[in-house]
Design an enzyme around this catalytic site. Sequence first.
Site, PDB file in Angstrom:
ATOM      1  N   PRO A   1       0.777  -1.227   0.000  1.00  0.00           N
ATOM      2  CA  PRO A   1       0.000   0.000   0.000  1.00  0.00           C
ATOM      3  C   PRO A   1       0.817   1.289   0.000  1.00  0.00           C
ATOM      4  O   PRO A   1       1.799   1.409   0.746  1.00  0.00           O
ATOM      5  CB  PRO A   1      -0.820  -0.094   1.292  1.00  0.00           C
ATOM      6  N   ASN A   2       0.367   2.202  -0.847  1.00  0.00           N
ATOM      7  CA  ASN A   2       0.885   3.575  -0.935  1.00  0.00           C
ATOM      8  C   ASN A   2       2.265   3.706  -1.579  1.00  0.00           C
ATOM      9  O   ASN A   2       2.750   4.813  -1.780  1.00  0.00           O
ATOM     10  CB  ASN A   2       0.886   4.256   0.455  1.00  0.00           C
TER      11      ASN A   2
ATOM     12  N   ARG B   1       5.439  10.985  -2.248  1.00  0.00           N
ATOM     13  CA  ARG B   1       5.016  10.659  -0.882  1.00  0.00           C
ATOM     14  C   ARG B   1       6.148  10.956   0.105  1.00  0.00           C
ATOM     15  O   ARG B   1       7.209  10.322   0.042  1.00  0.00           O
ATOM     16  CB  ARG B   1       4.669   9.168  -0.814  1.00  0.00           C
TER      17      ARG B   1
ATOM     18  N   TYR C   1      11.043   9.028   2.343  1.00  0.00           N
ATOM     19  CA  TYR C   1      11.206   7.931   1.381  1.00  0.00           C
ATOM     20  C   TYR C   1      12.081   8.283   0.187  1.00  0.00           C
ATOM     21  O   TYR C   1      12.381   7.399  -0.624  1.00  0.00           O
ATOM     22  CB  TYR C   1       9.816   7.457   0.902  1.00  0.00           C
TER      23      TYR C   1
ATOM     24  N   ASN D   1       8.252  -5.476   0.031  1.00  0.00           N
ATOM     25  CA  ASN D   1       8.031  -4.280   0.848  1.00  0.00           C
ATOM     26  C   ASN D   1       6.519  -4.169   1.009  1.00  0.00           C
ATOM     27  O   ASN D   1       5.821  -3.671   0.122  1.00  0.00           O
ATOM     28  CB  ASN D   1       8.596  -3.019   0.201  1.00  0.00           C
TER      29      ASN D   1
ATOM     30  N   ALA E   1       2.699  -0.611   5.189  1.00  0.00           N
ATOM     31  CA  ALA E   1       2.105  -0.702   6.530  1.00  0.00           C
ATOM     32  C   ALA E   1       1.634  -2.113   6.868  1.00  0.00           C
ATOM     33  O   ALA E   1       1.555  -2.482   8.052  1.00  0.00           O
ATOM     34  CB  ALA E   1       0.949   0.284   6.640  1.00  0.00           C
TER      35      ALA E   1
ATOM     36  N   GLU F   1      12.473  -9.150   3.393  1.00  0.00           N
ATOM     37  CA  GLU F   1      11.659  -7.983   3.745  1.00  0.00           C
ATOM     38  C   GLU F   1      12.453  -6.718   3.415  1.00  0.00           C
ATOM     39  O   GLU F   1      13.636  -6.618   3.751  1.00  0.00           O
ATOM     40  CB  GLU F   1      11.338  -8.032   5.248  1.00  0.00           C
TER      41      GLU F   1
ATOM     42  N   HIS G   1      12.440  -2.333   3.295  1.00  0.00           N
ATOM     43  CA  HIS G   1      11.861  -1.020   3.606  1.00  0.00           C
ATOM     44  C   HIS G   1      12.817   0.064   3.154  1.00  0.00           C
ATOM     45  O   HIS G   1      14.042  -0.066   3.352  1.00  0.00           O
ATOM     46  CB  HIS G   1      11.615  -0.853   5.111  1.00  0.00           C
TER      47      HIS G   1
ATOM     48  N   ARG H   1      11.560   4.841  13.723  1.00  0.00           N
ATOM     49  CA  ARG H   1      10.417   5.745  13.548  1.00  0.00           C
ATOM     50  C   ARG H   1       9.397   5.538  14.680  1.00  0.00           C
ATOM     51  O   ARG H   1       9.765   5.159  15.785  1.00  0.00           O
ATOM     52  CB  ARG H   1       9.821   5.512  12.148  1.00  0.00           C
TER      53      ARG H   1
HETATM   54  C1  DQA Z   1       7.785   1.318   4.527  1.00  0.00           C
HETATM   55  C2  DQA Z   1       7.737   1.519   6.044  1.00  0.00           C
HETATM   56  C3  DQA Z   1       6.324   1.296   6.573  1.00  0.00           C
HETATM   57  O1  DQA Z   1       6.290   1.514   7.974  1.00  0.00           O
HETATM   58  C4  DQA Z   1       5.354   2.232   5.907  1.00  0.00           C
HETATM   59  O2  DQA Z   1       4.031   1.968   6.348  1.00  0.00           O
HETATM   60  C5  DQA Z   1       5.432   2.202   4.429  1.00  0.00           C
HETATM   61  C6  DQA Z   1       6.766   2.205   3.827  1.00  0.00           C
HETATM   62  C7  DQA Z   1       9.174   1.655   3.962  1.00  0.00           C
HETATM   63  O3  DQA Z   1       9.458   1.219   2.842  1.00  0.00           O
HETATM   64  O4  DQA Z   1       9.961   2.350   4.600  1.00  0.00           O
HETATM   65  O5  DQA Z   1       4.433   2.257   3.729  1.00  0.00           O
HETATM   66  O6  DQA Z   1       7.519  -0.037   4.238  1.00  0.00           O
END
Ligand code: DQA
Length: 152
Positions: free
Chosen positions: A14-15, A22, A27, A78, A81, A102, A104, A111
């Site tokens: 998501p996102n 964003r 990021y 990735n 959330a 995993e 990020h 954070r």
């Molecule tokens: C994320 C970190 C997550 O906590 C966040 O909700 C994201 C991006 C990252 O790539 O740093 O959507 O996965």
Amino acid sequence: MSAPQLRVLCLSGPNLQLLGTREPEVYGPTTLDEIHASLRGAGAALGVEVTCRQSNHEGELVDWIGAARGAFEGLLLNAGALSHTSLSLFDAIKAVSLPCVEVHLSNPEAREPFRHHSMIAGACLGKVTGFGAHSYALALTGLASHLSAKTR
Ligand code: DQA
């Protein structure tokens, strides 16, 4: 005979389609399309074919992981959330028993407290966090060396 090409599926949750605009202070400025293009390039240099997908929907990510066995040798994930909440993604990774890294861009553990726990980490081979867009390529390098050590 040369070793068969390894296939890796890279999933973003998501996102992450909004990368580039964003919260660039968190990021970075790189878009997801740019990350995917550089990952495919890095994959080509490593002898890995990389397929990249993004979804805002947990079920779609679960479907893609569930169909990955036989089509891919490893996963980069990735989950955004959903990394912090999704037992379904944990179960999907376990169910296909493919090595999964995993990923990020940020370092969630540096954070807000609600980002400190990863629900999926226990199903993963390893984790790369905090290197911005470069986290994806670092994760691919680690996964490729793991996979080629296995097939040797
Ligand atoms: C994320 C970190 C997550 O906590 C966040 O909700 C994201 C991006 C990252 O790539 O740093 O959507 O996965």
